[in-house]
Every structure is written in C-alpha cells, then in structure tokens.
Design an enzyme around this catalytic site. Structure first.
Site, short mmCIF file in Angstrom:
data_model
loop_
_atom_site.label_atom_id
_atom_site.label_comp_id
_atom_site.label_asym_id
_atom_site.label_seq_id
_atom_site.Cartn_x
_atom_site.Cartn_y
_atom_site.Cartn_z
N LYS A 153 0.84 -1.21 0.00
CA LYS A 153 0.00 0.00 0.00
C LYS A 153 0.87 1.25 0.00
CE LYS A 153 -1.97 2.87 2.74
NZ LYS A 153 -2.00 4.07 1.88
N GLY A 206 6.63 4.98 8.54
CA GLY A 206 5.70 6.11 8.66
C GLY A 206 5.73 6.66 10.07
N SER A 207 4.60 7.20 10.49
CA SER A 207 4.57 7.92 11.77
C SER A 207 4.38 6.97 12.95
CB SER A 207 3.43 8.93 11.75
OG SER A 207 2.19 8.25 11.69
N THR A 210 0.70 5.96 13.56
CA THR A 210 0.23 4.85 12.73
C THR A 210 0.87 3.54 13.19
OG1 THR A 210 -0.06 6.35 10.87
CG2 THR A 210 0.03 4.01 10.36
N GLY A 211 2.15 3.59 13.54
CA GLY A 211 2.82 2.38 14.04
C GLY A 211 2.08 1.77 15.22
N GLU A 229 9.29 1.30 11.16
CA GLU A 229 10.34 2.33 11.07
C GLU A 229 9.61 3.66 11.19
OE1 GLU A 229 12.02 5.12 10.19
OE2 GLU A 229 12.86 4.56 8.23
N CYS A 264 13.38 10.60 7.11
CA CYS A 264 13.23 10.05 8.47
C CYS A 264 14.50 10.24 9.29
CB CYS A 264 12.79 8.60 8.43
SG CYS A 264 13.89 7.54 7.49
N GLU A 363 8.90 15.30 16.16
CA GLU A 363 9.36 15.29 14.77
C GLU A 363 8.50 16.24 13.93
OE1 GLU A 363 8.74 11.68 12.42
OE2 GLU A 363 10.74 11.93 11.59
#
Ligand code: ADP
Length: 459
Positions: A153, A206-207, A210-211, A229, A264, A363
């Site tokens: 995705k 991603g963020s 979301t993780g 990550e 990142c 971040e």
C-alpha cells in the site's frame, strides 16, 4: 493526486475498500500456495530481480520525473534516491538471495537437526510518501527475494511510481498475484491490510501514531509480526574540535534541508558546543540562505516542495509553538512561493531550543532545524538521548576516542561520524526506542521475511 509543485491535479486513483484488500490478500496467498515464485529455484528469482533492476535503471528518468510531480522532491536528490537506489536494492537482494543458507545444528551424532529458512507467506507493506520508490524497494526486494508474496500500500499522496514499479515487476516475469498494489487512504485501505487475517508479516515506514495502530491491529487480528520504522528527532552533534566547521555546516545543512526535511533520518536537532555556537550558526545560516528553493523539476533548485498543504500547515504550526516556547527564528520559518500554487517552505533555523521544548521533542518532518548549545561531552550525550526517538545521529569531532565514546553511548540505529546521512545497501537502517524495530537494507532485512523451521531427524 495533487502535485505539490503547483497544486495541479495529476490523476485520480481508486481507494481500495476492505473487500478489495481481502481480494488482494487472497490473490497473494493463492500465488504463494501455487508456488511459481515461492518454490522457484533461487537462480530463477535472481534472474527476475535483476531484470527488474535493469528496467528501473532504463526508466530512471521517467520514474524520477513521475515521482517528483507526485511528491515534490528536488530532482538532484530524487533521481539518485528514488530510481537509483531502488535499482540498487533490487540488485543487492538478487545477488544475496542464493548466498543465504540454512543450518545443520551441532546435535548428537544419532540425530540430524536442520534449520530451514522458509518464506513467511504473505507480506503486507505500507510505505510513506517521502521516498516511495526507495522505501518500497527496501521492503519489496528482500520479501520477494525470499519467495514471499506481497500486498503493497503506497501513501495516498505519492502512489504513482509504485504503480509503475508493479507493472515493471510483471513485465519482468514476476508471476501474477505475487505482487499486489492497493491504493487508498491509511484509515480505510491501510487499516484493512493491517487487520487482514491472512497477512503473515506487516512491514511499515511512517509515523509513530500509525505504528501504534498497526500493533493494535495485529493484536486484534492474527498476531502478524509487525516491523516498524517510525522516524526520529536525530541529534547532529558538533564539538568545537570538529576537523572543519565550514564543511560540517555544509553537510549539516544538507542533512536537515534536503527534500524539505522530509527524511526520516534528518538531522533535525543541532547540538553545538557553546564556544563555537555563534560561529557555527552563522555558517549554517549562510548555507540555508544560499539554498534555492523552488520547482523540483528545475535542475538549479536545491530544495523542492513540501509534500502537501496539510504537511506545510503542520510545519508552520510548529513555528508558532517554537516562538511561544522562547525559540528564536534565525532564518526561514515561513511559506514561500505561494504564488506558484505549490507548497514551499524556507529552510528554517531556530536557536535557543530547550530540551523541554516541543521543537526538541517532536518530529516536524519539515525543513526546520532546532539548535541547542552544550558545554561538555557528558551534556552532549545526555541531550542526544533526551527524546523518545532513536533513529540516527551524527558526531563531528577530531578525537577518535570521543567519536567511539559517542557512537557507543548514543541510543540510535545509525551514528555518523564527521558526515551526515551516508549509507548504502550493505548496512542496516532501523531505529531503537520509539523509532521502531527491525531493519531495512543489508542481509539482516532478509530475516524479517523468513520463518525458521527445524527438521529433527532421528538417524
Ligand atoms: P506520514 O506522517 O509519513 O504521512 P503516516 O503514518 O500517516 O505517516 O503514513 C504512512 C503510511 O501509513 C501511508 O501509506 C498511510 O496511508 C498509512 N497509514 C496511515 N494511517 C494508517 C492506518 N490507520 N492504518 C494503516 N495504514 C495507515
């Protein structure tokens, strides 16, 4: 898809529903069971992955331009980091896949203990918009190399290069069903993939927010393994004994401002020894102000566009908070080139950022550098480790002993010494603390996409 270059609409993509995602997962599973890829001899998989690398190289310019129109990264970075890196990654895992072997365990002589490395089955890969092709390849190439099927995705604001990559994979002989791409939002399409009962491993960049959702989705569904990550707030530490402060400023500016800071591993916290603070900030300010921000397809631009209006608004909201918390904007801090219809932000340096400040802890994912002075090596180490993140870091020093002490003491997945941001496929990239788990790149990434199976044979 809206181009961040000028706000124009590039195309419209379907959003995959949960039912569509289920069909993609079923297709991946069927291809895996059928075995045309999963049981193909390694030499056969190697040939296909090399062909994919060749094709990416042949189409590098087209892929770079497609990606830049989609996500806004400046050409000089995108060409190397997107098709260039993706081709290298497919080639690396093509070469690696027949060099990793199982094991014969040191058992008693009347028994044979074999340890097989089995493909896991179906891998779900969810990737972000900042380097879709590069990061997509970091997940796809090792997963495919080990014989898995994949449901990928892309991010909803940067899907086009990965759709083309899927076509390339098919044209280069990857059997139907082995790679499936589902486009759509994170909340609908991504969440459906994370909850899918027949996905064995989920790999994500991603963020942090979301993780966390992905780990919850795993717990709420089939306990799929989840590799995350999640970005960072990486310290770039400049000691007064750095070999060349001017060169350190040049590299440090690239380390935070390239791709508008949407990297990142960006060196977003500058920790600088107080005795050289003012000189170094002046050098950096000169570097920042010399950067030409503008159309990423203009080869003279050093920095392209911020990915979306939402992202730019988020960056600017950090500026308001920084001012309220006592930070001083030395340069930048504002939207520029609004008349183009694109989303551009001036490279920004904020001094006087305290360890408690939002800009020190959170971040931004934008072209914003937070500067904090220190007096001693111990204080530098303490400040370096004083966030929830642990992805990357850099140390600038002429002392070998100090460099080794800092490398050992900084909690991060990578510590650069007297440079910022260099790496290739031979070394792993992954975070510690809340920057995630697992590694992309290197032979270690292969471990994410295999299960160990023991055969215990009584002789
Ligand atoms: P970023 O801040 O880089 O946009 P996100 O974590 O929001 O980070 O997005 C990275 C990827 O995760 C994108 O492909 C996005 O669509 C996807 N994503 C976002 N939210 C979810 C979710 N709830 N479940 C699954 N995937 C998601």
């Amino acid at each position: 898809m809206v181009s961040p270059i000028d706000g124009s609409v590039l195309t419209t993509l379907e959003g995959a529903s949960a039912a569509d995602v289920d069909r993609a997962v079923a297709s991946a599973r069927a291809a895996f069971e059928e075995g045309r890829w999963s049981r193909l001899a390694p030499a056969g998989r190697k040939k296909v992955l090399h062909a994919i690398a060749d094709r990416i190289e042949a189409e590098a310019l087209d892929l770079a331009v497609l990606g830049i129109r989609d996500n806004g990264t400046e050409f000089n970075m995108a060409y190397k980091a997107e098709p260039g890196s993706a081709a290298g990654t497919f080639r690396y895992y093509a070469e690696a896949l027949d060099k990793v072997a199982g094991e014969i365990a040191p058992t008693a002589p009347d028994v044979l203990g074999l340890v097989h490395r089995m493909p896991v089955g179906v891998v779900g890969a969810i990737v972000p918009w900042n380097f879709p092709l590069m990061i997509g390849a970091w997940k796809l190439a090792p997963a495919l190399a080990m014989g898995n099927s994949v449901v990928l995705k892309p991010a909803e604001t940067a899907s086009l290069t990965l759709l083309r990559l899927a076509e390339i994979c098919s044209e280069c002989g990857l059997p139907d069903g082995v790679l499936n791409v589902v486009t759509g939002t994170g909340a609908e399409t991504g969440s459906a993939l994370a909850h899918a009962m027949d996905v064995d491993v989920l790999t994500f960049t991603g963020s942090g927010a979301t993780g966390r959702r992905l780990l919850e989705a795993s717990a709420a569904s089939n306990l799929k393994r989840v590799y995350l990550e999640l970005g960072g707030k990486s310290p770039n530490i400049v000691f007064a004994d750095a070999p060349d402060l001017k060169q350190a400023a040049q590299v440090s500016a690239k380390g935070i401002f390239r791709n508008s800071g949407q990297v990142c591993v960006a060196g977003s916290r500058l920790l600088v020894e107080r005795s050289v603070h003012d000189d170094f900030v002046a050098l950096l300010q000169a570097e920042a102000e010399a950067l030409k921000v503008g159309d990423p397809l203009d080869l003279t631009s050093h920095v392209g566009a911020v990915n979306s209006e939402d992202q730019l608004a988020r960056n600017l909201s950090f500026m308001a908070t920084a001012a309220a918390e006592g930070g001083e904007v030395v340069t930048g801090g504002r939207r520029i080139l609004a008349e183009t219809g694109g989303t551009y932000m001036a490279p920004t340096i904020v001094t006087g950022v305290t360890p408690e400040a939002t800009l020190f802890q959170k971040e931004v994912f934008g072209p914003v550098l937070a500067v904090t002075p220190f007096d001693t090596e111990e204080e530098a180490m303490r400040l370096a480790n004083a966030t929830d993140f642990g992805l990357a870091a850099a140390v600038w020093t002429g002392s070998l002993s100090r460099a080794h002490r800092m490398v050992a003491g900084i909690r991060a997945g990578v510590v650069h010494v007297n440079t910022y941001g260099g790496a290739d496929n031979t070394v792993p990239l992954g975070g510690v603390k809340q920057s995630g788990n697992g590694h992309d790149k290197s032979l270690h990434a292969l471990d994410k996409y295999v299960d160990l199976k023991t055969a215990w044979i009584q002789l």
